[in-house]
Design a protein around this motif. Structure first.
Motif, short mmCIF file in Angstrom:
data_model
loop_
_atom_site.label_atom_id
_atom_site.label_comp_id
_atom_site.label_asym_id
_atom_site.label_seq_id
_atom_site.Cartn_x
_atom_site.Cartn_y
_atom_site.Cartn_z
N GLN A 409 0.86 -1.18 0.00
CA GLN A 409 0.00 0.00 0.00
C GLN A 409 0.90 1.23 0.00
OE1 GLN A 409 -3.28 -0.33 2.97
NE2 GLN A 409 -2.46 -2.38 3.30
N LEU A 410 0.78 2.03 -1.01
CA LEU A 410 1.60 3.22 -1.17
C LEU A 410 0.71 4.45 -1.12
CD1 LEU A 410 4.50 4.33 -1.87
CD2 LEU A 410 3.72 4.33 -4.27
N PHE A 411 1.10 5.41 -0.27
CA PHE A 411 0.32 6.62 -0.12
C PHE A 411 1.22 7.83 -0.29
CE2 PHE A 411 -1.59 3.37 2.64
CZ PHE A 411 -2.87 3.31 2.09
N ASN A 412 0.69 8.86 -0.93
CA ASN A 412 1.34 10.16 -0.98
C ASN A 412 0.74 11.00 0.14
OD1 ASN A 412 1.93 12.96 -1.60
ND2 ASN A 412 2.59 12.27 -3.62
N LEU A 413 1.48 11.18 1.22
CA LEU A 413 0.93 11.81 2.41
C LEU A 413 0.66 13.30 2.23
CD1 LEU A 413 3.00 10.03 5.21
CD2 LEU A 413 0.67 9.53 4.44
N GLU A 414 1.34 13.91 1.27
CA GLU A 414 1.04 15.32 1.01
C GLU A 414 -0.30 15.49 0.32
OE1 GLU A 414 4.10 17.36 -1.08
OE2 GLU A 414 5.60 17.12 0.52
N GLU A 415 -0.58 14.63 -0.64
CA GLU A 415 -1.84 14.72 -1.39
C GLU A 415 -2.97 13.94 -0.72
OE1 GLU A 415 -0.94 13.28 -5.28
OE2 GLU A 415 0.48 14.92 -5.74
N ASP A 416 -2.62 12.96 0.09
CA ASP A 416 -3.62 12.05 0.66
C ASP A 416 -3.26 11.76 2.12
OD1 ASP A 416 -5.62 10.12 0.95
OD2 ASP A 416 -4.42 8.53 0.02
N PRO A 417 -3.36 12.78 2.98
CA PRO A 417 -2.90 12.60 4.37
C PRO A 417 -3.70 11.59 5.18
CG PRO A 417 -4.05 14.69 4.11
CD PRO A 417 -3.85 14.14 2.73
N THR A 418 -4.92 11.27 4.75
CA THR A 418 -5.71 10.27 5.48
C THR A 418 -5.61 8.89 4.84
OG1 THR A 418 -7.71 10.90 4.25
CG2 THR A 418 -7.31 12.00 6.36
N GLU A 419 -4.73 8.73 3.88
CA GLU A 419 -4.40 7.42 3.30
C GLU A 419 -5.63 6.70 2.74
OE1 GLU A 419 -0.87 5.93 6.20
OE2 GLU A 419 -2.69 6.67 7.17
N GLN A 420 -6.33 7.37 1.88
CA GLN A 420 -7.52 6.81 1.27
C GLN A 420 -7.26 6.16 -0.08
OE1 GLN A 420 -10.54 6.81 2.99
NE2 GLN A 420 -9.14 7.54 4.59
N HIS A 421 -6.14 6.52 -0.71
CA HIS A 421 -5.91 6.08 -2.10
C HIS A 421 -4.57 5.35 -2.20
CE1 HIS A 421 -9.33 8.58 -3.12
NE2 HIS A 421 -8.72 9.61 -2.53
N ASN A 422 -4.64 4.05 -2.35
CA ASN A 422 -3.45 3.25 -2.55
C ASN A 422 -2.99 3.38 -4.00
OD1 ASN A 422 -1.46 1.32 -2.71
ND2 ASN A 422 -2.80 -0.42 -2.27
N VAL A 423 -1.81 3.95 -4.20
CA VAL A 423 -1.32 4.21 -5.56
C VAL A 423 -0.14 3.31 -5.90
CG1 VAL A 423 -2.20 6.57 -5.64
CG2 VAL A 423 0.10 6.13 -4.74
N ALA A 424 -0.06 2.14 -5.26
CA ALA A 424 1.07 1.23 -5.50
C ALA A 424 1.13 0.79 -6.96
CB ALA A 424 0.96 0.02 -4.58
N LYS A 425 0.00 0.50 -7.58
CA LYS A 425 0.02 0.04 -8.96
C LYS A 425 0.47 1.12 -9.93
CE LYS A 425 -3.53 -3.52 -8.36
NZ LYS A 425 -4.87 -4.00 -8.77
N GLU A 426 0.22 2.39 -9.57
CA GLU A 426 0.62 3.49 -10.44
C GLU A 426 2.11 3.82 -10.31
OE1 GLU A 426 -3.76 4.04 -9.64
OE2 GLU A 426 -1.99 3.41 -8.52
N HIS A 427 2.75 3.38 -9.22
CA HIS A 427 4.16 3.74 -8.99
C HIS A 427 4.96 2.51 -8.57
CE1 HIS A 427 3.23 8.06 -9.21
NE2 HIS A 427 2.16 7.79 -8.48
N PRO A 428 5.06 1.50 -9.44
CA PRO A 428 5.79 0.28 -9.05
C PRO A 428 7.26 0.54 -8.75
CG PRO A 428 5.31 0.30 -11.41
CD PRO A 428 4.54 1.43 -10.82
N GLU A 429 7.84 1.56 -9.39
CA GLU A 429 9.25 1.83 -9.14
C GLU A 429 9.48 2.35 -7.72
OE1 GLU A 429 7.43 5.68 -10.12
OE2 GLU A 429 7.20 3.63 -10.88
N ILE A 430 8.54 3.15 -7.20
CA ILE A 430 8.65 3.65 -5.83
C ILE A 430 8.43 2.51 -4.84
CG2 ILE A 430 7.67 5.22 -4.12
CD1 ILE A 430 6.98 7.13 -6.40
N VAL A 431 7.46 1.64 -5.14
CA VAL A 431 7.23 0.47 -4.29
C VAL A 431 8.49 -0.38 -4.21
CG1 VAL A 431 5.94 -1.70 -4.08
CG2 VAL A 431 4.73 0.41 -4.69
N ALA A 432 9.11 -0.64 -5.34
CA ALA A 432 10.31 -1.48 -5.36
C ALA A 432 11.45 -0.84 -4.58
CB ALA A 432 10.74 -1.74 -6.80
N ARG A 433 11.62 0.48 -4.76
CA ARG A 433 12.71 1.17 -4.06
C ARG A 433 12.51 1.15 -2.55
NH1 ARG A 433 12.00 6.33 -5.63
NH2 ARG A 433 11.31 7.12 -3.59
N LEU A 434 11.31 1.48 -2.12
CA LEU A 434 11.06 1.54 -0.68
C LEU A 434 11.00 0.15 -0.05
CD1 LEU A 434 8.47 4.46 -0.41
CD2 LEU A 434 10.95 4.52 -0.20
#
Length: 453
Positions: A409-434
């Motif tokens: 589950q990947l969240f952009n806390l600046e845009e989505d501080p309440t963690e409502q939108h999992n964007v892991a599929k949109e950013h696989p490279e960030i998921v892999a890095r983290l």
């Protein structure tokens, strides 16, 4: 040591020398650790809550180095408190949950009690913060929450909790009276410290605003008309806790102790009050979501620590080395946290880009194998927060915080501080890095991980 690390040490050196010289020529600083219990990171005046009143903490925060983006690595009280005592993550200190699982040993059976004793014994593998301070001549006092046996077992010279195996010795026993029934045991300890002319370490961890939510009527009526009764009671408990912090500050003032005292504030884990029942909402306590692990953290010591709002991430893993540094105690090489004293005194940025955490089941399936109860590992880097879920055994509390999503589950806390939108599929490279950063921090067996979006 690389060039970047060397440059930072050279920049921080004047602050470290200044602090060392001032503490060498003056009395060692007193240290007060204030811990709220089950309180949301939003529920303070200084965090801009529109209704909750916390005037005493607000005054301290206005004079302190405040980290609004503070975190605890584990969103459950016992492992969180053990981290403060030892300076280590739960996966290292071994106290990953609150109790051994009754599924494998009935409560009050000999085996269950043996496992309780074994969990408490894990503290023996470390020098606790009060033990380290005691070597420098500090007196120390425990009040409020404590799970790891008696106050003496945890290294305090004085305290209230008798602990297991004494009757009722689970998470604080007599210590849980502090705050709700006044702070006289603390006042007696302060008088003793003054009489003996000793520096002191005070652990103030009241059972507040934790349930039962039984605030005084004078406070409850301030919130009842605007909120559901369950929420009104919780908000009133927050204000009641704040009142006790004011009483503590007054006790320090009356004894002329506040001039050379470092106060550290945080909560042990988050809480979101369920408006429909007397309990916490999903994505709250026991979870790695913001509602479970985020807390403001501040360091108050006027004259030595300038008032400033620090935008960087910080973690309660930093508190043990920072307290030891403030007292002039050696910091063990294996502590994973950062000594914040140079940053606090000079206002310099923290040279760390990622913080980490982990989540385990409330009931520990195997007290010798943390992975048996592992539910999450997580990290935050900048605006990105990654949660990885694991197949650790859930327990009787699982229905309150289901692993509602498998995989990352990947969240952009600046845009989505309440963690409502999992964007892991949109950013696989960030998921892999983290995910790689998490694995480097705390490796687990591959069969436990579900990292594929």
């Amino acid at each position: 040591m690389n060039l970047r690390s060397l440059s930072f040490l050279l920049l921080a050196l004047p602050a470290v020398i200044h602090w060392a010289m001032s503490t060498a020529t003056a009395a060692p600083p007193n240290i007060v650790l204030i811990l709220s219990d089950d309180m949301a990171w939003t529920d303070y005046g200084f965090m801009d809550h529109p209704d909750v009143k916390t005037p005493n903490l607000d005054r301290l925060a206005a004079e302190a180095a405040v980290f609004p983006r503070g975190y605890v690595p584990t969103g459950l009280c016992r492992p969180s408190l053990a981290t403060l005592l030892t300076g280590h993550y739960a996966s290292t200190h071994g106290v990953t949950g609150n109790d051994p699982s009754p599924k494998y040993a009935p409560r009050d059976s000999d085996l269950y009690n043996q496992r309780r004793s074994q969990l408490i014994s894990y503290l023996d593998r470390f020098e606790t913060v009060p033990e380290a301070l005691g070597k420098l001549g500090y007196l120390s006092h425990q009040s409020g929450k404590l799970w790891e046996g008696s106050f003496g077992n945890a290294g305090f010279t004085h305290g209230m909790t008798k602990g297991f195996p004494n009757r009722g010795g689970r998470h604080g026993d007599a210590g849980l009276k502090i705050g709700r029934e006044g702070i006289e045991p603390i006042n007696e300890f302060l008088d003793l410290a003054v009489q003996e002319k000793k520096p002191f370490f005070l652990w103030y961890a009241p059972f507040m605003p934790h349930t039962p939510h039984t605030p005084p009527e004078r406070l409850l009526k301030k919130y009842r008309d605007k909120h559901p009764l369950t929420v009104a009671k919780y908000y009133a408990m927050c204000e009641w806790f704040d009142e006790t912090c004011g009483q503590l500050m007054e006790s320090l003032r009356q004894r002329d102790l506040e001039q050379n005292t470092l106060i550290v504030y945080l909560t042990d884990n988050g809480w979101i009050q369920d408006p429909n029942k007397n309990g916490y909402a999903p994505r709250s306590k026991q979870t790695p979501y913001e509602g479970g692990v985020r807390t403001p953290i501040f360091y108050w010591m006027p004259g030595k620590i300038p008032a400033k709002v620090h935008p960087e991430l910080t973690s309660s893993i930093d508190i043990a080395p920072t307290i030891l540094s403030a007292a002039g105690a050696p910091i063990p090489d294996d502590l994973p946290g950062i000594d914040l004293i140079p940053h606090l005194t000079e206002g310099s940025a923290i040279e760390r880009d990622t913080i980490f955490g982990e989540g385990f089941a409330h009931d520990i399936a195997d007290i010798e194998n943390p992975e048996a109860s592992l539910l999450y590992r997580w990290c935050i880097q900048g605006e990105w927060k990654l949660l990885l879920t694991y197949d650790g055994e859930v327990n009787r509390y699982a229905s309150t915080h289901p692993r509602d999503e498998k995989g990352p589950q990947l969240f952009n806390l600046e845009e989505d501080p309440t963690e409502q939108h999992n964007v892991a599929k949109e950013h696989p490279e960030i998921v892999a890095r983290l995910a790689e950063r998490i694995q480097q921090w705390y490796p687990v067996t591959e069969r436990k991980t579900q990292v594929t979006p």
